[in-house]
Design a protein around this motif. Structure first.
Motif, mmCIF file in Angstrom:
data_model
loop_
_atom_site.group_PDB
_atom_site.id
_atom_site.type_symbol
_atom_site.label_atom_id
_atom_site.label_comp_id
_atom_site.label_asym_id
_atom_site.label_seq_id
_atom_site.Cartn_x
_atom_site.Cartn_y
_atom_site.Cartn_z
ATOM 1 N N ASP A 172 21.709 -1.985 -36.319
ATOM 2 C CA ASP A 172 20.700 -2.082 -37.383
ATOM 3 C C ASP A 172 21.114 -1.340 -38.650
ATOM 4 O O ASP A 172 20.831 -1.783 -39.764
ATOM 5 N N ASN A 173 21.771 -0.200 -38.469
ATOM 6 C CA ASN A 173 22.168 0.639 -39.602
ATOM 7 C C ASN A 173 23.216 1.628 -39.097
ATOM 8 O O ASN A 173 23.584 1.605 -37.910
ATOM 9 N N ILE A 174 23.718 2.483 -39.970
ATOM 10 C CA ILE A 174 24.787 3.386 -39.538
ATOM 11 C C ILE A 174 24.295 4.441 -38.552
ATOM 12 O O ILE A 174 25.076 4.951 -37.744
ATOM 13 N N ILE A 175 22.992 4.754 -38.602
ATOM 14 C CA ILE A 175 22.436 5.699 -37.622
ATOM 15 C C ILE A 175 22.475 5.071 -36.233
ATOM 16 O O ILE A 175 22.894 5.699 -35.250
ATOM 17 N N HIS A 176 22.068 3.816 -36.145
ATOM 18 C CA HIS A 176 22.131 3.095 -34.871
ATOM 19 C C HIS A 176 23.577 2.948 -34.398
ATOM 20 O O HIS A 176 23.876 3.095 -33.200
ATOM 21 N N ALA A 177 24.490 2.687 -35.341
ATOM 22 C CA ALA A 177 25.905 2.561 -34.978
ATOM 23 C C ALA A 177 26.425 3.834 -34.320
ATOM 24 O O ALA A 177 27.124 3.786 -33.307
ATOM 25 N N GLY A 236 30.771 0.482 -41.126
ATOM 26 C CA GLY A 236 29.393 0.221 -41.520
ATOM 27 C C GLY A 236 28.521 0.031 -40.299
ATOM 28 O O GLY A 236 28.448 0.902 -39.427
ATOM 29 N N THR A 237 27.883 -1.125 -40.188
ATOM 30 C CA THR A 237 26.999 -1.397 -39.051
ATOM 31 C C THR A 237 27.722 -2.068 -37.879
ATOM 32 O O THR A 237 27.089 -2.397 -36.881
ATOM 33 N N SER A 238 29.029 -2.277 -38.009
ATOM 34 C CA SER A 238 29.820 -2.858 -36.918
ATOM 35 C C SER A 238 30.367 -1.747 -36.030
ATOM 36 O O SER A 238 30.914 -0.754 -36.522
ATOM 37 N N VAL A 239 30.232 -1.932 -34.722
ATOM 38 C CA VAL A 239 30.771 -0.989 -33.744
ATOM 39 C C VAL A 239 31.838 -1.714 -32.924
ATOM 40 O O VAL A 239 31.596 -2.809 -32.410
ATOM 41 N N PHE A 240 33.000 -1.095 -32.807
ATOM 42 C CA PHE A 240 34.113 -1.650 -32.027
ATOM 43 C C PHE A 240 34.366 -0.739 -30.832
ATOM 44 O O PHE A 240 34.482 0.478 -30.988
ATOM 45 N N VAL A 241 34.457 -1.338 -29.660
ATOM 46 C CA VAL A 241 34.747 -0.580 -28.437
ATOM 47 C C VAL A 241 36.043 -1.147 -27.853
ATOM 48 O O VAL A 241 36.096 -2.314 -27.457
ATOM 49 N N ARG A 242 37.091 -0.323 -27.831
ATOM 50 C CA ARG A 242 38.414 -0.771 -27.370
ATOM 51 C C ARG A 242 38.650 -0.294 -25.939
ATOM 52 O O ARG A 242 38.844 0.892 -25.683
ATOM 53 N N PHE A 243 38.597 -1.249 -25.010
ATOM 54 C CA PHE A 243 38.843 -0.958 -23.605
ATOM 55 C C PHE A 243 40.334 -1.113 -23.310
ATOM 56 O O PHE A 243 40.972 -2.068 -23.754
ATOM 57 N N SER A 244 40.884 -0.199 -22.543
ATOM 58 C CA SER A 244 42.262 -0.294 -22.081
ATOM 59 C C SER A 244 42.249 -0.353 -20.560
ATOM 60 O O SER A 244 41.611 0.485 -19.906
ATOM 61 N N PHE A 245 42.958 -1.351 -19.993
ATOM 62 C CA PHE A 245 42.928 -1.592 -18.557
ATOM 63 C C PHE A 245 44.326 -1.562 -17.941
ATOM 64 O O PHE A 245 45.273 -2.114 -18.521
ATOM 65 N N PHE A 246 44.449 -0.976 -16.771
ATOM 66 C CA PHE A 246 45.598 -1.229 -15.905
ATOM 67 C C PHE A 246 45.332 -2.563 -15.226
ATOM 68 O O PHE A 246 44.237 -2.788 -14.680
ATOM 69 N N THR A 247 46.323 -3.479 -15.251
ATOM 70 C CA THR A 247 46.100 -4.844 -14.766
ATOM 71 C C THR A 247 47.074 -5.262 -13.665
ATOM 72 O O THR A 247 47.313 -6.455 -13.459
ATOM 73 N N GLY A 293 27.873 -6.495 -21.927
ATOM 74 C CA GLY A 293 26.489 -6.797 -21.581
ATOM 75 C C GLY A 293 25.694 -5.541 -21.291
ATOM 76 O O GLY A 293 24.523 -5.420 -21.700
ATOM 77 N N LEU A 294 26.322 -4.602 -20.599
ATOM 78 C CA LEU A 294 25.661 -3.334 -20.298
ATOM 79 C C LEU A 294 25.384 -2.546 -21.576
ATOM 80 O O LEU A 294 24.290 -1.979 -21.753
ATOM 81 N N ILE A 295 26.359 -2.504 -22.468
ATOM 82 C CA ILE A 295 26.197 -1.772 -23.728
ATOM 83 C C ILE A 295 25.033 -2.352 -24.535
ATOM 84 O O ILE A 295 24.204 -1.617 -25.080
ATOM 85 N N CYS A 296 24.961 -3.670 -24.611
ATOM 86 C CA CYS A 296 23.866 -4.320 -25.344
ATOM 87 C C CYS A 296 22.511 -3.977 -24.718
ATOM 88 O O CYS A 296 21.541 -3.655 -25.414
ATOM 89 N N GLN A 297 22.468 -4.055 -23.396
ATOM 90 C CA GLN A 297 21.220 -3.798 -22.667
ATOM 91 C C GLN A 297 20.718 -2.370 -22.898
ATOM 92 O O GLN A 297 19.515 -2.142 -23.079
ATOM 93 N N LYS A 298 21.615 -1.406 -22.917
ATOM 94 C CA LYS A 298 21.233 0.001 -22.987
ATOM 95 C C LYS A 298 21.051 0.527 -24.415
ATOM 96 O O LYS A 298 20.359 1.531 -24.613
ATOM 97 N N THR A 299 21.670 -0.126 -25.387
ATOM 98 C CA THR A 299 21.655 0.445 -26.750
ATOM 99 C C THR A 299 20.944 -0.420 -27.781
ATOM 100 O O THR A 299 20.649 0.057 -28.881
ATOM 101 N N GLY A 300 20.692 -1.689 -27.455
ATOM 102 C CA GLY A 300 20.085 -2.576 -28.438
ATOM 103 C C GLY A 300 21.078 -3.154 -29.430
ATOM 104 O O GLY A 300 20.696 -3.869 -30.362
ATOM 105 N N ALA A 301 22.370 -2.847 -29.254
ATOM 106 C CA ALA A 301 23.399 -3.460 -30.105
ATOM 107 C C ALA A 301 23.526 -4.933 -29.743
ATOM 108 O O ALA A 301 23.195 -5.344 -28.623
ATOM 109 N N ARG A 302 23.989 -5.742 -30.709
ATOM 110 C CA ARG A 302 24.181 -7.174 -30.466
ATOM 111 C C ARG A 302 25.674 -7.480 -30.390
ATOM 112 O O ARG A 302 26.421 -7.135 -31.294
ATOM 113 N N LEU A 303 26.105 -8.115 -29.299
ATOM 114 C CA LEU A 303 27.501 -8.522 -29.170
ATOM 115 C C LEU A 303 27.761 -9.683 -30.128
ATOM 116 O O LEU A 303 27.117 -10.725 -30.030
ATOM 117 N N ILE A 304 28.715 -9.512 -31.037
ATOM 118 C CA ILE A 304 29.054 -10.548 -32.006
ATOM 119 C C ILE A 304 30.257 -11.354 -31.541
ATOM 120 O O ILE A 304 30.269 -12.571 -31.598
#
Length: 301
Positions: free
Chosen positions: A35-40, A76-87, A105-116
């Motif tokens: 919603d805004n930088i505070i939410h981010a 700004g209002t965009s949040v990036f989450v970079r996951f690193s995996f052993f595969t 999906g979990l992040i959206c559910q718990k924080t109200g962020a929208r997956l773009i």
């Protein structure tokens, strides 16, 4: 081929190359809207505070995949989450995409962020990017070899001082002046050839080109090394199942799943790094000896 073979002969005469895998992690970075930088900032704080919960959610989708790191950033209002995996022995793009979707999906559910977008380009996949140069993607591999003055003169037809100066002025200063992310002579040539021959995704050659070649003075000559921060490679799945490509992997002793899981893919990354080292040695030698044009003319290239 002639040039890389010359580099391989030089490495063999020197007693072989040192090779190490420094990091191992395939990445995917979803982008979320807030919603805004505070939410981010709140979303970032939640992700950092709940890494264990996020890992469990993501890893529930895969047998081999394990989250090895989570990084967050905003614009700004965009949040990036970079996951690193052993595969394991898979290159892992499909694996990490599915796992990241579950975590997102979990992040959206718990924080109200929208997956773009499940890939927000902070991964970064198939594009030249400083984030991969600095943080790595796939395998981060190094290969090096100690060369005596005698070997340099015999095989490369040049000397220590010339080799040092070519690498400094071309690979380091020249690349910096150009604003290049690759500080090497022609690493992408070898990466491309090995990727195509061994069933890797050729689009990932752009990450393989982010190589730094260094030449350090040594008491008896020089120590030449290459560091490739982003080698997305695997020995199972995708193009590795094509008959010719599978045969190439078998010739190298890295086909299929390794024991323990991941060992074949890591060994293959080491082989690619050693091949790049061979290519760098030969081209640096040709440049230092002023043989490049003559060699191209003689070999019809």
């Amino acid at each position: 081929i002639a040039s890389v073979n010359r580099g391989c002969s030089l490495i063999t005469a020197a007693g072989g190359a040192d090779v190490r895998i420094l990091k191992d992690g395939m990445t995917r970075a979803p982008v979320f809207a807030t919603d805004n930088i505070i939410h981010a900032k709140e979303v970032c704080d939640w992700v950092i505070a709940h890494e264990t919960e996020i890992k469990a959610e993501a890893e529930s989708t895969t047998r081999f995949g394990k989250i090895t790191g989570i990084e967050v950033t905003t614009a700004g209002t965009s949040v990036f989450v970079r996951f690193s995996f052993f595969t394991g022995d898979a290159m892992g793009m499909n694996m990490v995409t599915i796992a990241s979707a579950k975590a997102a999906g979990l992040i959206c559910q718990k924080t109200g962020a929208r997956l773009i977008a499940l890939s927000g380009n902070w991964c970064t996949d198939k594009k030249p990017a400083a984030v991969n140069l600095v943080m790595g993607r796939g395998k981060t591999a190094s290969a090096g070899v100690l060369l005596t003055q005698d070997l340099i003169g015999k095989v490369l037809k040049t000397d220590v001082a010339s080799l040092l100066e070519v690498n400094t002025r071309k690979n380091l200063v020249g690349s910096a002046r150009a604003g290049s992310f690759g500080f090497n002579a022609h690493a992408a040539n070898i990466v491309a050839a090995m990727f195509i021959a061994c069933g890797q995704d050729p689009a990932h050659v752009v990450e393989g080109s982010l190589c730094m070649t260094t030449v350090d003075p040594a008491p008896s000559g020089v120590y030449v090394s290459v560091t490739l921060p982003a080698l997305p490679v695997g020995t199972v799945g995708g193009g590795t199942t094509v008959e010719t490509q599978a045969e190439c992997l078998r010739l190298l002793g890295v086909a299929g799943s390794g024991d323990p899981p991941g060992s074949n893919a890591r060994k293959f990354a080491e082989i690619v790094a050693a091949g790049v080292l061979a290519g760098e040695l030969s081209l640096l030698g040709a440049l230092a000896a002023q043989h490049l044009a003559r060699a191209h003319s003689t070999l019809g290239r």
